[in-house]
Design an enzyme around this catalytic site. Structure first.
Site, PDB file in Angstrom:
ATOM      1  CB  CYS A  14      52.793  83.997  41.072  1.00  0.00           C
ATOM      2  SG  CYS A  14      52.073  83.467  39.503  1.00  0.00           S
TER       3      CYS A  14
ATOM      4  CG  HIS B 122      46.994  92.622  50.098  1.00  0.00           C
ATOM      5  ND1 HIS B 122      46.132  93.052  49.111  1.00  0.00           N
ATOM      6  CD2 HIS B 122      46.677  91.315  50.337  1.00  0.00           C
ATOM      7  CE1 HIS B 122      45.324  92.050  48.781  1.00  0.00           C
ATOM      8  NE2 HIS B 122      45.629  90.990  49.503  1.00  0.00           N
TER       9      HIS B 122
ATOM     10  CG  HIS C  92      73.358  85.439  45.289  1.00  0.00           C
ATOM     11  ND1 HIS C  92      74.186  85.180  44.221  1.00  0.00           N
ATOM     12  CD2 HIS C  92      74.073  85.197  46.412  1.00  0.00           C
ATOM     13  CE1 HIS C  92      75.365  84.788  44.695  1.00  0.00           C
ATOM     14  NE2 HIS C  92      75.317  84.788  46.001  1.00  0.00           N
TER      15      HIS C  92
ATOM     16  CG  HIS D 183      57.162  85.833  40.009  1.00  0.00           C
ATOM     17  ND1 HIS D 183      56.955  84.478  40.012  1.00  0.00           N
ATOM     18  CD2 HIS D 183      56.110  86.377  39.346  1.00  0.00           C
ATOM     19  CE1 HIS D 183      55.819  84.222  39.387  1.00  0.00           C
ATOM     20  NE2 HIS D 183      55.295  85.346  38.963  1.00  0.00           N
TER      21      HIS D 183
ATOM     22  CG  ASN E  97      55.088  82.035  35.781  1.00  0.00           C
ATOM     23  OD1 ASN E  97      55.293  81.585  36.900  1.00  0.00           O
ATOM     24  ND2 ASN E  97      54.370  83.121  35.575  1.00  0.00           N
TER      25      ASN E  97
END
Length: 459
Positions: free
Chosen positions: A192, A271, A355, A359, A392
C-alpha cells in the site's frame, strides 16, 4: 544597443585584471582571509544548489469511481464468498465479524466479475479490472488538465500483486500511443505504500529532466489478491481491500505554477526491512493447503508504530516549528543520557499541517494513528470517510482522502497537507504538499462531488 570601442574594452580589461591581482595579493598575505573566503564560497554554493532544485507541481489528480453495478454490500460479500464453495462455516463467520468492525459502509466496490454467481477469477477478468480503473482515471485526468498524452515524458505505475506481461505501464503506453522516448517504470510488490514511492520516483526524475510532465498511477487488483483458503491471517485481506485507483499529473514547468493545485515540498521514506518481524508482518505465502494469500501478522500494529516513529523523526526535522523540535530533543536527551523515566514526547504536528491524509489500512490502524498523533475527529474525517465509502483501495486511498478535503471546500491557499502510507516490507512513507490556491469545491469533479452532502456519517 551600445558598442564598446577598442580603447574602452582595453580599459575595462585592465581594471578587471587589476582588481583580481589585488585580491590575490591580499589572500597571499593573509591566509585566514583566504580560508574564510573559501568557506563562504563553499557555503553559498551548497546553499544555492540545495535550494535551486526544480520545483514539482501537481496540476491535478483523478480518482476512479466504479459504476453502481460494482457496489458490494456486506451481505453481498458474504453471499458471494459462500458461493465460491471454498470457505468453511467458521471462516465465513470470521469474515462477517471482520466486516462488522471494518469501518466499511454499504457502497464499497469490487469488480463486477466477483459479484457473479459463481464469481469469475480468470486472467481476462483480472486485466479487465485493472485496465478499467487505470484508463478511467487517466481519461478523467487528461480532461481536467487539458494536457495531451503525447506530452507526457515520465510514467510511473504501481500495483502490488498484479504484474502481467506486458506490464501495466506498457498497456498505458499502447492505449494512449505515448511517445517512443518516454521514461516508463512499473513498480510491483511494494504494498500500500507504493503510491508515495511512485511519487518520490517521479519527483526525482523531474529533478533531472527539465520541462517535463510525469504521470503517476496507483492501483491494486482485487481479483489477483483474493484468497480461497481458511487461514484467518490471510482472510483479513479479502475483507479490507476494495476496487479503486488514482492518476496524478506532475510538472516541473515553471509556467505551470499558475494553474497547478499543489507544490510538492518533500517526500520522506522509511524502510524497516532489516528487522525480521517488520519484514514478515505483511507477506504473501502459501497456507498449509498450498493456497496463496497475503498474511497479516499479529505484530502488524506494533510494527506500524515503529515505522511511523522512524518516519516522523525524519519529517519533524523539516516541518516542525523550532519550539517543538527543542521539546522533542530535550526529552530524548533526558531519556537517553540522563536515564530519566519520561514518557516519549510526540510532537504536535497540528502546528505543521492543516490537513492529514492517513492511509486507510483499517479502522484499528486509524484509531492507533489518531491516538499516536493526537488528532481530533475533524482531522481524521477524510481517512475515516474514505474507508467507509470506498474501503481500503491500497496505494490510491490517500488521493480519495485529498479529494474529500477538496469536495468539502477545506483546501485554502498555502494550506499544508501531510499524506502518509504504510506498506509491506515494512515501510512508512510521507509526502508534504502546500496548496497553491484555494480549491473551489463547486467547480471540482471528483468521486465525492455528487454525494459529499451526505458526509460525514456516524457509525
Amino acid at each position: 544597443m551600445s558598442t564598446f570601442f577598442p580603447s574602452q574594452l582595453s580599459a575595462i580589461t585592465f581594471i578587471v585584471q587589476e582588481f583580481f591581482f589585488r585580491i590575490l595579493q591580499i589572500f597571499k598575505a593573509n591566509h585566514v582571509s583566504l580560508l574564510l573566503c573559501s568557506c563562504l564560497i563553499a557555503y553559498l554554493a551548497t546553499f544555492y544548489f540545495k535550494n535551486n532544485h526544480r520545483k514539482v507541481y501537481l496540476l491535478d489528480f483523478a480518482c476512479y469511481k466504479p459504476g453502481p453495478e460494482c457496489i458490494c454490500t456486506k451481505e453481498m460479500f458474504i453471499d458471494r464468498s459462500l458461493h465460491t464453495g471454498h470457505f468453511r462455516d467458521e471462516s465465513i463467520d470470521f469474515q462477517r465479524r471482520i466486516l462488522d468492525k471494518s469501518g466499511f459502509g454499504q457502497k464499497t466496490y469490487v469488480p463486477e466479475s466477483l459479484l457473479r454467481i459463481p464469481p469469475e477469477f480468470s486472467l481476462v477478468e483480472k486485466r479487465k479490472e485493472t485496465e478499467t480503473v487505470i484508463i478511467g482515471a487517466i481519461d478523467e485526468l487528461l480532461a481536467k488538465t487539458h494536457v495531451k498524452a503525447r506530452d507526457i515524458g515520465i510514467l510511473v505505475v504501481n500495483s502490488c500483486v498484479f504484474i502481467p506481461t506486458p506490464s501495466l505501464s506498457a498497456m498505458i503506453v499502447n492505449h494512449y500511443k505515448l511517445r517512443d522516448n518516454i521514461l516508463s517504470y512499473n513498480l510491483g510488490g511494494m504494498g500500500c505504500g507504493a503510491g508515495l514511492i511512485s511519487l518520490d520516483l517521479a519527483q526525482r526524475l523531474l529533478q533531472v529532466h527539465p520541462n517535463s510532465y510525469a504521470l503517476v498511477i496507483s492501483t491494486e487488483n482485487i481479483n489477483v489478491g483474493w484468497y480461497f483458503g481458511n487461514e484467518r491471517s490471510m482472510l483479513v485481506s479479502n475483507c479490507l481491500f476494495r476496487m479503486g485507483g488514482a492518476a496524478i499529473l506532475l510538472s516541473n514547468i515553471s509556467s505551470d505554477y499558475y494553474r497547478s493545485k499543489y507544490h510538492l515540498r518533500q517526500t520522506f521514506r522509511t524502510h524497516k526491512g532489516h528487522d525480521d518481524d517488520c519484514y514478515n508482518s505483511v507477506i504473501q505465502r502459501e497456507d498449509e493447503e498450498h493456497i496463496t494469500g497475503v498474511a497479516l501478522s499479529k505484530d502488524l500494529m506494533r510494527v506500524a508504530g515503529e515505522a511511523l516513529k522512524a518516519n516522523i523523526q525524519l519529517l519533524g526535522k523539516s516541518v516542525l516549528p523550532l519550539s517543538e523540535q527543542l521539546k522533542f530533543l530535550a526529552i530524548l536527551i533526558a531519556k537517553k543520557f540522563l536515564k530519566k523515566k519520561i514518557k516519549p514526547y510526540t510532537p504536535n504536528f497540528k502546528l505543521a499541517f492543516e490537513h492529514f491524509c492517513i492511509h486507510t489500512g483499517g479502522r484499528a490502524v486509524q484509531d492507533e494513528l489518531q491516538k499516536h498523533l493526537d488528532l481530533d475527529d475533524w482531522l481524521m474525517e477524510p481517512s475515516r470517510m474514505t474507508l467507509y465509502r470506498f474501503g481500503n483501495t491500497s496505494s490510491s486511498s490517500i488521493w480519495y482522502e485529498l479529494a474529500y478535503c477538496e469536495a468539502k471546500g477545506r483546501i485554502k491557499k498555502s494550506d499544508r497537507i501531510w499524506q502518509i502510507q504504510f506498506g509491506s516490507g515494512f515501510k512508512c512513507n510521507s509526502a508534504v504538499w502546500r496548496a497553491l490556491r484555494t480549491i473551489d469545491h463547486t467547480k471540482e469533479k471528483n468521486p465525492w462531488s455528487d454525494e459529499i452532502h451526505e458526509f460525514p456519517v456516524k457509525f
